[in-house]
Scaffold this motif. Sequence first.
Motif, PDB file in Angstrom:
ATOM      1  N   HIS A 132      -4.900  12.235  -0.628  1.00 55.76           N
ATOM      2  CA  HIS A 132      -6.211  11.814  -1.115  1.00 55.76           C
ATOM      3  C   HIS A 132      -6.255  10.458  -1.807  1.00 55.76           C
ATOM      4  CE1 HIS A 132      -7.271  16.383  -1.193  1.00 55.76           C
ATOM      5  NE2 HIS A 132      -7.390  15.857   0.010  1.00 55.76           N
ATOM      6  N   TRP A 133      -5.121   9.926  -2.232  1.00 60.52           N
ATOM      7  CA  TRP A 133      -5.149   8.661  -2.956  1.00 60.52           C
ATOM      8  C   TRP A 133      -3.880   7.864  -2.672  1.00 60.52           C
ATOM      9  CZ3 TRP A 133      -1.485   7.989  -7.015  1.00 60.52           C
ATOM     10  CH2 TRP A 133      -0.814   9.162  -7.428  1.00 60.52           C
ATOM     11  N   VAL A 193       0.876  -1.167   0.000  1.00 57.64           N
ATOM     12  CA  VAL A 193       0.000   0.000   0.000  1.00 57.64           C
ATOM     13  C   VAL A 193       0.914   1.218   0.000  1.00 57.64           C
ATOM     14  CG1 VAL A 193      -1.834   1.230   1.226  1.00 57.64           C
ATOM     15  CG2 VAL A 193      -1.767  -1.278   1.249  1.00 57.64           C
ATOM     16  N   ARG A 194       1.052   1.883  -1.156  1.00 64.40           N
ATOM     17  CA  ARG A 194       2.094   2.882  -1.372  1.00 64.40           C
ATOM     18  C   ARG A 194       1.502   4.292  -1.437  1.00 64.40           C
ATOM     19  NH1 ARG A 194       6.683  -0.360  -0.930  1.00 64.40           N
ATOM     20  NH2 ARG A 194       7.905   1.092  -2.191  1.00 64.40           N
ATOM     21  N   LEU A 195       2.058   5.187  -0.641  1.00 66.58           N
ATOM     22  CA  LEU A 195       1.601   6.568  -0.624  1.00 66.58           C
ATOM     23  C   LEU A 195       2.506   7.424  -1.509  1.00 66.58           C
ATOM     24  CD1 LEU A 195       0.688   7.144   3.136  1.00 66.58           C
ATOM     25  CD2 LEU A 195      -0.546   5.905   1.340  1.00 66.58           C
ATOM     26  N   PRO A 196       1.920   8.231  -2.394  1.00 65.06           N
ATOM     27  CA  PRO A 196       2.731   9.053  -3.305  1.00 65.06           C
ATOM     28  C   PRO A 196       3.321  10.277  -2.611  1.00 65.06           C
ATOM     29  CG  PRO A 196       0.394   9.374  -3.727  1.00 65.06           C
ATOM     30  CD  PRO A 196       0.492   8.316  -2.661  1.00 65.06           C
ATOM     31  N   PRO A 241       1.274   3.987  14.874  1.00 66.10           N
ATOM     32  CA  PRO A 241       1.249   5.441  14.677  1.00 66.10           C
ATOM     33  C   PRO A 241       1.318   5.853  13.206  1.00 66.10           C
ATOM     34  CG  PRO A 241       2.711   4.864  16.493  1.00 66.10           C
ATOM     35  CD  PRO A 241       2.330   3.582  15.828  1.00 66.10           C
ATOM     36  N   GLN A 242       2.067   5.096  12.398  1.00 63.87           N
ATOM     37  CA  GLN A 242       2.152   5.419  10.974  1.00 63.87           C
ATOM     38  C   GLN A 242       0.821   5.171  10.270  1.00 63.87           C
ATOM     39  OE1 GLN A 242       4.899   6.945  10.187  1.00 63.87           O
ATOM     40  NE2 GLN A 242       5.670   6.478  12.231  1.00 63.87           N
ATOM     41  N   LEU A 243       0.148   4.089  10.643  1.00 65.16           N
ATOM     42  CA  LEU A 243      -1.145   3.780  10.032  1.00 65.16           C
ATOM     43  C   LEU A 243      -2.185   4.830  10.391  1.00 65.16           C
ATOM     44  CD1 LEU A 243      -1.497  -0.083  10.390  1.00 65.16           C
ATOM     45  CD2 LEU A 243      -0.900   1.260   8.384  1.00 65.16           C
ATOM     46  N   ALA A 244      -2.182   5.252  11.645  1.00 64.93           N
ATOM     47  CA  ALA A 244      -3.145   6.279  12.061  1.00 64.93           C
ATOM     48  C   ALA A 244      -2.955   7.555  11.244  1.00 64.93           C
ATOM     49  CB  ALA A 244      -2.983   6.562  13.552  1.00 64.93           C
ATOM     50  N   ARG A 245      -1.723   7.892  10.992  1.00 69.27           N
ATOM     51  CA  ARG A 245      -1.426   9.109  10.242  1.00 69.27           C
ATOM     52  C   ARG A 245      -1.761   8.961   8.756  1.00 69.27           C
ATOM     53  NH1 ARG A 245       4.509  12.088  10.435  1.00 69.27           N
ATOM     54  NH2 ARG A 245       3.978  13.848   9.074  1.00 69.27           N
ATOM     55  N   ALA A 246      -1.632   7.755   8.221  1.00 67.05           N
ATOM     56  CA  ALA A 246      -1.861   7.526   6.788  1.00 67.05           C
ATOM     57  C   ALA A 246      -3.335   7.613   6.405  1.00 67.05           C
ATOM     58  CB  ALA A 246      -1.302   6.168   6.382  1.00 67.05           C
ATOM     59  N   LYS A 247      -4.250   7.326   7.337  1.00 62.82           N
ATOM     60  CA  LYS A 247      -5.697   7.389   7.077  1.00 62.82           C
ATOM     61  C   LYS A 247      -6.064   6.642   5.794  1.00 62.82           C
ATOM     62  CE  LYS A 247      -6.133  11.831   9.463  1.00 62.82           C
ATOM     63  NZ  LYS A 247      -6.539  13.264   9.371  1.00 62.82           N
ATOM     64  N   LEU A 248      -5.676   5.375   5.762  1.00 58.06           N
ATOM     65  CA  LEU A 248      -5.818   4.583   4.537  1.00 58.06           C
ATOM     66  C   LEU A 248      -7.266   4.436   4.096  1.00 58.06           C
ATOM     67  CD1 LEU A 248      -3.207   1.739   5.205  1.00 58.06           C
ATOM     68  CD2 LEU A 248      -2.885   3.913   4.008  1.00 58.06           C
ATOM     69  N   ALA A 249      -8.167   4.236   5.042  1.00 62.22           N
ATOM     70  CA  ALA A 249      -9.570   3.995   4.695  1.00 62.22           C
ATOM     71  C   ALA A 249     -10.232   5.217   4.060  1.00 62.22           C
ATOM     72  CB  ALA A 249     -10.346   3.561   5.929  1.00 62.22           C
ATOM     73  N   GLU A 250      -9.663   6.398   4.268  1.00 63.67           N
ATOM     74  CA  GLU A 250     -10.252   7.632   3.739  1.00 63.67           C
ATOM     75  C   GLU A 250      -9.718   7.986   2.353  1.00 63.67           C
ATOM     76  OE1 GLU A 250      -9.738  10.758   6.592  1.00 63.67           O
ATOM     77  OE2 GLU A 250     -10.206   9.437   8.285  1.00 63.67           O
ATOM     78  N   ARG A 251      -8.767   7.235   1.860  1.00 65.61           N
ATOM     79  CA  ARG A 251      -8.144   7.542   0.572  1.00 65.61           C
ATOM     80  C   ARG A 251      -8.794   6.776  -0.583  1.00 65.61           C
ATOM     81  NH1 ARG A 251      -2.549   9.312   0.669  1.00 65.61           N
ATOM     82  NH2 ARG A 251      -1.909   9.907   2.771  1.00 65.61           N
TER      83      ARG A 251
END
Length: 296
Positions: free
Chosen positions: A202-203, A113-116, A249-259
């Motif tokens: 956002h994505w 699961v990669r964040l840009p 803590p990293q997951l909480a900050r990433a907010k994956l479900a909202e992207r």
Amino acid sequence: MLLTLLIFFLQLLAGAWVARAETAPLLIRHALGQEQQAKVLTYEQAVLRLLLDKTIPSHGPYQLQPSAVVSQSRAFLQLASGELDVVSSMSTSSRESQGIPIRVCLYRGLLGVRLPISLSSRSERFESVSSLAQAQAFKLAQVADWPDTQILHANGWHVERIPRLSTFPEMLKRERIDLFALGAIEVFPIVDALPELIVLEHWLIAYPSAYYFFVNSKKPELAQRLRQGWDLVLADGSFAALFEQWVGPQLARAKLAERRWLVLRNPELPAETPVQDSRLWHPLVRSRLLRAVGEH
């Protein structure tokens, strides 16, 4: 009489030597993908220590010996040659042929699961992405010997191959690339230390992946020890606690479900990946990435 005492003394020495040999720590030479300095305890090393600590009663003491920092390709060559005992990496069929894969994902599937990442000054342009086709219009870089590079290429992405991770910030600043993507569980500590860069909000890009410990093929007893360790830490909750401590803590900050999730296929994922074992994967990974894999 003197001869009898001498024999007795030699027997004592021999017994003491055998006892010391039996309790000598098992030396484990490792190259973990996450670690940069041997004196710094990383998450991957913490997991390895947890597995080995749990198996001390059954297998005895151990000693970890980190290698010099090397590329992933080099680490697997050293594993195959017997210079290393354990390496960590995202799994591919090729890598599973170079060592013994211990098929429990250290990151519960979240490394796929990669964040840009982009320049802060250009982020507004990139945040507007709403489809995979839009995202693929931008130039993305990845490290050449990471499996992610092949996955992105297989999905039709133009990928700028770079020699090492440290290269990407300057390439973004010079606008030689538009984006770089890192795992949701690793991106923030890296980008927080890099002025002018930002993690888009956002994505994300996502593909099924598994990140394992791999063991020297000539050390099947070590592989079995690690498998036993995984059984213990999955059953008693100690891995879940360690994961939450380090990764939570990293997951909480990433907010994956909202992207918005731009989902890719992973042709590099070995058929033996235990996608059906719900204990091993994060709930979002199970629901959004692995369900389709398990149906094929």
